[in-house]
Design a protein around this motif. Structure first.
Motif, short mmCIF file in Angstrom:
data_model
loop_
_atom_site.label_atom_id
_atom_site.label_comp_id
_atom_site.label_asym_id
_atom_site.label_seq_id
_atom_site.Cartn_x
_atom_site.Cartn_y
_atom_site.Cartn_z
N ASN A 50 4.19 11.88 -11.14
CA ASN A 50 3.14 11.14 -11.31
C ASN A 50 3.13 9.86 -10.31
OD1 ASN A 50 1.41 12.61 -13.02
ND2 ASN A 50 2.03 11.35 -14.83
N ILE A 51 4.30 9.28 -10.37
CA ILE A 51 4.53 8.17 -9.50
C ILE A 51 4.67 8.65 -7.70
CG2 ILE A 51 6.36 6.55 -8.66
CD1 ILE A 51 7.02 6.06 -11.54
N ALA A 52 5.34 9.67 -7.80
CA ALA A 52 5.23 10.15 -6.43
C ALA A 52 4.02 10.62 -5.77
CB ALA A 52 6.02 11.40 -6.39
N GLY A 53 3.05 10.96 -6.60
CA GLY A 53 1.60 11.51 -6.29
C GLY A 53 0.91 10.09 -6.10
N ALA A 54 1.14 9.16 -6.88
CA ALA A 54 0.16 7.69 -6.93
C ALA A 54 0.84 7.31 -5.53
CB ALA A 54 0.62 6.76 -8.03
N ILE A 55 1.97 7.31 -5.17
CA ILE A 55 2.48 6.74 -3.85
C ILE A 55 1.81 7.46 -2.71
CG2 ILE A 55 4.44 6.63 -2.23
CD1 ILE A 55 6.20 6.11 -4.94
N ARG A 56 1.51 8.79 -2.57
CA ARG A 56 0.99 9.62 -1.53
C ARG A 56 -0.59 9.08 -1.52
NH1 ARG A 56 1.91 14.98 -3.54
NH2 ARG A 56 4.12 14.29 -4.43
N TYR A 57 -1.06 8.83 -2.66
CA TYR A 57 -2.58 8.62 -2.80
C TYR A 57 -2.58 7.08 -2.20
CZ TYR A 57 -7.04 7.67 -4.68
OH TYR A 57 -8.60 7.55 -4.63
#
Length: 86
Positions: free
Chosen positions: A15-22
């Motif tokens: 989730n954190i990795a996805g939020a960083i990409r977003y």
């Protein structure tokens, strides 16, 4: 219990990795918007500058015309003063 915690921590990492990409995508989009606005502002300033130059040119022509009229009126006034009275 331990496996659930590991699974949850793995999910959290994803989730954190996805939020960083977003967030990176949002930053890029904000950059594009800022660049577009900057371009539009530059275009607008160029158009305003052209209008100002055109107005300055028109103003110069009007000033030249007024100067010619002043000379003509001065000549007419002088000729009226120099005419002998009958």
């Amino acid at each position: 219990m331990r496996s659930q915690l590991i699974r949850r921590s793995t999910d959290l990492k994803k989730n954190i990795a996805g939020a960083i990409r977003y967030l990176d995508v949002l930053r890029e989009m904000a950059g594009v918007v800022a660049e577009t606005r900057s371009f539009q502002l530059t275009e607008s300033l160029e158009a305003q500058m052209k209008r100002l130059c055109d107005l300055q040119s028109s103003n110069e022509r009007a000033a030249d015309s007024l100067q010619i009229l002043q000379i003509i009126f001065a000549g007419i006034s002088t000729s009226d003063l120099l005419k002998p009275e009958s």
